[in-house]
Write an enzyme that holds these catalytic residues in place. Structure first.
Site, short mmCIF file in Angstrom:
data_model
loop_
_atom_site.label_atom_id
_atom_site.label_comp_id
_atom_site.label_asym_id
_atom_site.label_seq_id
_atom_site.Cartn_x
_atom_site.Cartn_y
_atom_site.Cartn_z
N SER A 1 36.44 44.41 40.24
CA SER A 1 35.34 43.47 39.97
C SER A 1 34.12 43.77 40.84
O SER A 1 33.05 43.22 40.59
CB SER A 1 35.81 42.04 40.22
N CYS B 1 49.94 41.83 48.85
CA CYS B 1 49.61 41.91 50.27
C CYS B 1 49.55 40.51 50.88
O CYS B 1 48.95 40.30 51.93
CB CYS B 1 48.31 42.67 50.48
#
Ligand code: SAH
Length: 400
Positions: free
Chosen positions: A256, A344
């Site tokens: 993005s 993560c």
């Protein structure tokens, strides 16, 4: 007299086992009046010393233990010795840097017994990030030691807003040792990366690159031959570049961030891989659902979203998010395709993440076998008693 932080009964065990964080709620009282960044000794309720660290009065973690030796002085020489040790074992055990990998993490905070300090090396440059007031106060010694131990020609300091607010210091990204270079230039698996230097225009998303995924990118490179690859949440396209270099038939990278897409296009061109990789700016979920609707199929899909849970309260919401993401990935995966799915979020455990992946695959009416469960690369160590350090999960699965 060194100030002392006395722990409450019932809060000793983790620190005794080697978890370096002393949480505010674990502190019974503080003796002496330490200032931010001063050395303090940590003691159990009986008065036995547990270790020594720098004091961060405003933090939810007022002490991060640097050593069990309560008599050690945490001065410049101490830090220089730790930094030299970190550089030495990376060289001897991990072969970092090597001819084909010149970018790596030199200091991984707690994992190198240097909480509050993160250092990444990019070829002949190093980027230093401070996470505690105590480490920041000794910056001169840190910069000199990094120059000496890593054999770099320049050092940059990079900021983290989160740390600055919590610890009460300010940093502007920029050069602190050596002569400036406009870019950070390094090799990963023979792919040449150039990213803007901190303080330069366009510089500084984190410390510039995500070295924790290096070994997983190498694996993806080795699995990619002849395959059509989707790299979702690509950043500058580390996985995409490894796949293209590894002989992928076609690669689509989606992120993005315009800055990441532009940098990625330039890196691909630098490596003669511009024709092999298509970079698309967009929301990865939206792009995947459009691809699925158009019946586009990929033989290898990498999913590496940003952190979706920042704390325990966000785990449930994040788990649902992981489930939907993996369902989408499954919808664009060809029969017999490989899914490389990552998280993560440190608060989401490996088991919880695997269950979310399994649920997502079932939602898409697919099954899978796990080929490997992996974590961060070898230059991202974590103390054995410090689960927070093992935040990265990377599951490699075959989806028949
Ligand atoms: N795979 C990368 C690291 C990815 S980090 C590597 O190996 O280097 C996560 C990335 O997700 C960032 O680059 C961020 O810009 C991107 N991102 C965040 N939200 C996104 C969204 N909704 N859609 C696509 N990309 C997004």
């Amino acid at each position: 007299m060194t100030a002392t932080v006395h722990l409450r009964p019932g809060f000793v065990q983790p620190v005794w086992q080697g978890h370096p964080w002393v949480f505010a709620q674990a502190v019974a009282r503080t003796e002496g009046s330490p200032a931010a960044g001063d050395e303090v000794i940590v003691r159990d309720p009986q008065g036995n010393p547990l270790g020594r660290g720098y004091y961060s009065p405003a933090s939810a973690i007022p002490v991060r233990v640097l050593t069990r030796d309560a008599t050690a002085s945490l001065d410049g020489d101490f830090l220089a010795a730790r930094i030299a040790e970190a550089a030495a074992w990376r060289r001897d055990v991990a072969s970092l840097p090597s001819a084909s990998h010149t970018g790596y993490r030199l200091i991984n905070a707690e994992g190198d017994a240097l909480p509050g300090l993160t250092v990444d090396v990019f070829g002949d440059s190093a980027c230093v990030q401070f996470g505690t007031a105590g480490m920041k106060r000794r910056e001169g010694a840190v910069f000199d030691a990094v120059m000496a131990s890593a054999g770099v020609r320049r050092v940059y300091e990079v900021s983290s807003e989160k740390h600055q607010q919590r610890e009460g210091f300010t940093v502007t990204d920029g050069l602190v040792r050596g002569d400036a270079a406009g870019e950070l230039d390094f090799l990963e698996g023979d792919v040449r990366f150039r990213v803007p230097a901190p303080g330069s225009e366009g510089g500084g998303q984190k410390t510039g690159y995500y070295f924790d995924q290096r070994e997983n990118r190498v694996l993806v490179g080795s699995l990619a031959r002849g395959r059509r690859v989707l790299d979702a949440y690509s950043y500058v396209g580390g996985f995409a570049l490894a796949a293209a270099k590894g002989g992928a038939r076609e690669v689509l990278a989606v992120d993005s961030s315009l800055h990441a897409i532009e940098a990625g296009q330039r890196i691909a061109a630098d490596n003669g891989l511009a024709g092999a990789i298509t970079h698309r700016r967009g929301d990865a979920k939206l792009v995947m659902s459009q691809l699925a609707d158009k019946r586009e199929r990929f033989d290898l899909v990498v999913l590496d979203p940003p952190k979706l849970a920042h704390n325990a309260r966000e785990v449930e919401k994040a788990t649902g998010h992981y489930r939907r993401l993996n369902a989408l990935a499954a919808r664009v995966l060809a029969p017999g395709g490989i899914l490389v799915t990552c998280s993560c979020s440190g608060s989401v455990s490996g088991d919880v993440f695997l269950r979310a992946v399994a649920a997502g695959l079932r939602d898409a009416n697919r099954d899978a076998v796990v080929l490997a469960t992996r974590g961060a690369a070898i230059d991202h160590p974590s103390p054995v008693a410090f689960a927070e350090g093992r935040y990265l999960k990377c599951v490699v699965a075959r989806v028949p």
